[in-house]
Design an enzyme around this catalytic site. Structure first.
Site, PDB file in Angstrom:
ATOM      1  N   GLU A 139       0.841  -1.208   0.000  1.00  0.00           N
ATOM      2  CA  GLU A 139       0.000   0.000   0.000  1.00  0.00           C
ATOM      3  C   GLU A 139       0.877   1.259   0.000  1.00  0.00           C
ATOM      4  OE1 GLU A 139      -3.105   0.214   3.048  1.00  0.00           O
ATOM      5  OE2 GLU A 139      -3.028   2.409   2.885  1.00  0.00           O
ATOM      6  N   SER A 236       0.136  -9.603   6.928  1.00  0.00           N
ATOM      7  CA  SER A 236      -1.073  -8.776   6.969  1.00  0.00           C
ATOM      8  C   SER A 236      -0.896  -7.695   8.026  1.00  0.00           C
ATOM      9  CB  SER A 236      -2.285  -9.660   7.297  1.00  0.00           C
ATOM     10  OG  SER A 236      -3.330  -8.874   7.825  1.00  0.00           O
TER      11      SER A 236
END
Ligand code: SF4
Length: 322
Positions: A139, A236
């Site tokens: 991201e 994650s």
């Protein structure tokens, strides 16, 4: 030799507090649906650049259906559709796909796309961006790739914020990754606002509703628990933050990907266990973990809901029309 039931050791009671909300968020749900719809529309194979969401179970299930996961666009053959993952991609990626004439579908979460647009706007207004995030996370790479090089500086910690020496301190903006620790990010923003009083940023920060709700849900049960299990992948970000949140609330926390990862030695002396799942972990894995616990314990399960979530994101128009 079979042991008669009377001779088996008695099953110990285990109170299980299951956090809610937990597991899939609207962005993950949308990204998975995009790959499934693309497979229906185009047939197999559909290529996906990077893991669509950070969960091995989800990725393996999509592979079974005909998705092929690659890390770069160079690994995508001509004439096959390609999906970009929920984490977002640098602008150069869709540009290159268009140049090659590939059919591409962008599964970037709309909340990440919102940060991309904010980055563009700040740079257009002549501000340098201080971006709070984790180095190397897809991201972060995607958001940096929305603006020309040199317009954004990464800050990972309060110490980084203390040491920052921008060229024009009066002309700064900050943005954040969507899956950070709410508390850590507030502390970093406080340093930036103290050192650069004219810095501007989004209201609060860009941490998404799903990340903050899952962290709140862990806080709501932590005090009553002796241990917390977090279902999620080691890469994650939002799952790792849930482990940290539980630890900061003063209890031990373990990250597990599947029921089989549970080491029953962790549960010695545990009367109340907390359970949650990161935003990319499906509910099916929560049930798998509960079933595994039930192999050894008399589990008394209770769901503790701290907030209701109703967020749903629309699919890209091209898929909805198809
Ligand atoms: Fe979007 Fe937040 Fe889910 Fe990431 S965790 S996909 S930003 S809703």
């Amino acid at each position: 030799m079979t042991i008669s039931p009377e001779r088996l050791p008695p099953r110990l009671p285990l109170r299980l507090l299951v956090a809610a909300p937990r597991g899939f968020c609207a962005g993950v749900d949308r990204a998975i649906t995009i790959v499934e719809r693309a497979l229906e529309i185009y047939g197999k194979p559909v290529y996906v650049r990077h893991e669509i969401v950070h969960n091995k179970y989800v990725v393996d299930a999509l592979k079974e259906k005909g998705a092929v996961f690659v890390e770069t666009l160079d690994d995508v053959p001509d004439d096959v559709p390609v999906v970009f993952s929920a984490h977002g991609v640098p602008k150069a990626v869709p540009d290159k796909a268009a140049e090659r004439g590939l059919d591409y579908i962008d599964a970037t979460c709309p909340l990440v796309s919102k940060v991309h647009r904010q980055a563009e706007r700040q740079v257009q207004s002549g501000r340098h961006i201080v971006f709070i995030g984790h180095k190397g996370h897809p991201e972060v790479i995607g958001t940096f790739g929305q603006v020309p090089e040199g317009n954004m500086t990464l800050v990972e910690t309060k110490e980084d914020a203390e040491q920052l020496s921008p060229r024009d301190p009066a002309n700064l903006a900050f943005l954040t990754q969507t899956t950070l620790s709410v508390d850590d990010t507030k502390a970093i923003i406080a340093v930036l606002e103290r050192r650069f009083p004219s810095i501007i940023g989004p209201r609060g920060e860009d941490i998404c509703y799903a990340t903050s709700n899952r962290q709140e849900a862990v806080k709501a049960i932590a005090a009553a628990c002796d241990l917390m299990l977090v279902i999620g992948a080691p890469n994650s970000s939002n799952s790792l933050r849930l482990v940290e949140v539980a630890e900061r609330e003063g209890i031990d926390a373990k990250l597990v990907q599947r029921g089989g990862d549970i080491d029953f030695a962790w549960l010695e002396g545990v009367g109340t266990l907390g359970l949650t799942a990161g935003a990319s972990a499906p509910e099916l894995l929560v049930r798998e973990v509960v079933d595994r616990l039930a192999e050894r314990f008399d589990v008394e399960e209770q769901v503790i809901e701290s907030v209701k979530e109703r967020m749903v994101f629309k699919l890209p128009r091209s898929l909805e029309a198809a």
